[in-house]
Design a protein around this motif. Sequence first.
Motif, short mmCIF file in Angstrom:
data_model
loop_
_atom_site.label_atom_id
_atom_site.label_comp_id
_atom_site.label_asym_id
_atom_site.label_seq_id
_atom_site.Cartn_x
_atom_site.Cartn_y
_atom_site.Cartn_z
N LEU A 75 0.83 -1.21 0.00
CA LEU A 75 0.00 0.00 0.00
C LEU A 75 0.87 1.26 0.00
CD1 LEU A 75 -2.79 -1.10 2.51
CD2 LEU A 75 -2.99 -0.87 0.02
N ALA A 76 1.97 1.23 0.75
CA ALA A 76 2.89 2.36 0.75
C ALA A 76 3.51 2.55 -0.64
CB ALA A 76 3.99 2.15 1.79
N ALA A 77 3.85 1.43 -1.30
CA ALA A 77 4.43 1.49 -2.64
C ALA A 77 3.42 2.04 -3.65
CB ALA A 77 4.89 0.10 -3.06
N SER A 78 2.14 1.69 -3.47
CA SER A 78 1.10 2.14 -4.41
C SER A 78 0.83 3.64 -4.30
CB SER A 78 -0.19 1.35 -4.18
OG SER A 78 -0.75 1.66 -2.91
N GLN A 86 8.19 -1.68 -8.86
CA GLN A 86 9.55 -1.23 -8.55
C GLN A 86 9.60 -0.59 -7.17
OE1 GLN A 86 12.27 -1.77 -10.18
NE2 GLN A 86 11.82 -2.05 -12.34
N ASN A 87 8.58 0.19 -6.83
CA ASN A 87 8.52 0.82 -5.51
C ASN A 87 8.47 -0.22 -4.40
OD1 ASN A 87 8.45 3.32 -6.77
ND2 ASN A 87 6.23 3.54 -6.63
N LEU A 88 7.72 -1.30 -4.65
CA LEU A 88 7.60 -2.37 -3.67
C LEU A 88 8.96 -3.01 -3.39
CD1 LEU A 88 5.92 -4.32 -1.91
CD2 LEU A 88 5.49 -5.67 -3.98
N ILE A 130 15.06 -2.94 15.55
CA ILE A 130 13.80 -3.07 14.81
C ILE A 130 14.12 -3.51 13.38
CG2 ILE A 130 11.72 -1.88 14.03
CD1 ILE A 130 12.23 0.16 16.29
N PRO A 131 13.94 -4.80 13.05
CA PRO A 131 14.30 -5.31 11.73
C PRO A 131 13.58 -4.63 10.57
CG PRO A 131 13.90 -7.11 13.25
CD PRO A 131 13.44 -5.87 13.94
N SER A 132 12.34 -4.18 10.80
CA SER A 132 11.55 -3.58 9.72
C SER A 132 11.82 -2.10 9.52
CB SER A 132 10.06 -3.79 10.00
OG SER A 132 9.69 -3.15 11.22
N ARG A 133 12.72 -1.52 10.31
CA ARG A 133 13.02 -0.10 10.16
C ARG A 133 13.42 0.21 8.72
NH1 ARG A 133 17.25 3.80 13.53
NH2 ARG A 133 17.44 5.39 11.91
N ARG A 134 12.88 1.28 8.17
CA ARG A 134 13.19 1.65 6.79
C ARG A 134 14.45 2.51 6.75
NH1 ARG A 134 8.21 3.94 3.68
NH2 ARG A 134 7.48 1.86 4.28
N ILE A 135 15.46 1.98 6.10
CA ILE A 135 16.74 2.68 5.96
C ILE A 135 16.64 3.71 4.84
CG2 ILE A 135 19.19 2.35 5.40
CD1 ILE A 135 18.29 1.36 8.18
N GLN A 136 17.23 4.88 5.05
CA GLN A 136 17.21 5.95 4.06
C GLN A 136 18.56 6.03 3.35
OE1 GLN A 136 14.31 7.49 3.50
NE2 GLN A 136 13.43 6.31 5.18
N VAL A 137 18.55 6.59 2.16
CA VAL A 137 19.79 6.76 1.40
C VAL A 137 20.76 7.61 2.22
CG1 VAL A 137 20.81 7.77 -0.68
CG2 VAL A 137 18.63 6.53 -0.82
N GLY A 138 21.99 7.12 2.34
CA GLY A 138 23.01 7.82 3.11
C GLY A 138 23.18 7.30 4.52
N ASP A 139 22.25 6.46 4.99
CA ASP A 139 22.38 5.89 6.33
C ASP A 139 23.58 4.94 6.40
OD1 ASP A 139 20.24 7.28 7.29
OD2 ASP A 139 18.85 5.58 7.36
N VAL A 140 24.26 4.96 7.53
CA VAL A 140 25.42 4.09 7.76
C VAL A 140 25.01 2.99 8.74
CG1 VAL A 140 27.78 3.95 8.63
CG2 VAL A 140 27.05 5.97 7.34
N ILE A 141 25.20 1.75 8.33
CA ILE A 141 24.86 0.60 9.15
C ILE A 141 26.17 -0.08 9.55
CG2 ILE A 141 23.73 -1.67 9.19
CD1 ILE A 141 22.52 1.12 6.91
N SER A 142 26.35 -0.31 10.84
CA SER A 142 27.61 -0.90 11.31
C SER A 142 27.35 -1.95 12.38
CB SER A 142 28.53 0.19 11.85
OG SER A 142 27.89 0.94 12.88
N LEU A 143 28.37 -2.76 12.62
CA LEU A 143 28.29 -3.81 13.63
C LEU A 143 28.68 -3.26 15.00
CD1 LEU A 143 30.06 -6.71 11.69
CD2 LEU A 143 27.62 -6.58 12.23
#
Length: 204
Positions: A75-78, A86-88, A130-143
């Motif tokens: 629904l968010a993609a639509s 592609q949005n999905l 939170i596994p479902s968190r939506r990552i944004q362009v530019g976000d840095v993910i680290s261990l």
Amino acid sequence: MTKRTRAKHKLDRRMGENIWGRPNSPVNKRSYGPGQHGQRRKSKVSDYGLQLRAKQKLKGYYGDVTEKQFKATYLAASRMKGDTGQNLIGLLEQRLDMVVYRAKFAPTVFSARQVVNHGHILVNGVKCNIPSRRIQVGDVISLGNKAKEMALIIEAQSLPEREIPDYVSTDGNDKVTFTRVPTLDEVPYPVRMEPNLVVEFYSR
């Protein structure tokens, strides 16, 4: 509930495809379906059946995603501009657990969710579970510090059958940056995904 916490190989058998591209998938040895009738000649599948199969395959690939979560993502993609299919795909790939999986911080989609749940992942330097968190362009993910020495993660980083896609930029072995939202062609699915059929399924 549609959480696939056990018997993950069942989806491979039911679809007749190695959904996650794993070397130990039963489909590599038995390409027919499960059960006593698995080897029967397959009948023609209806349009609805094709759409349902495409939805089950795409949803199943992303691991422990409930039907409610998956439909909400559709629904968010639509509501977004551009092609809904592609949005999905873009929204699904922006999930934190998927970025962790793509970065090879976990050997499977399911273990990626577990690594996030246990607080081993930092987003822009802040712990996130939170596994479902939506990552944004530019976000840095680290261990996290403990995660760098975990056998599970060291094993994942050495897996030869998977490569880190271009839209996840690496910075050493413990840090990545999400550089852009990918298109369907850029996502390294081991099997063919058909988000257009998923859109048709929910548009009925």
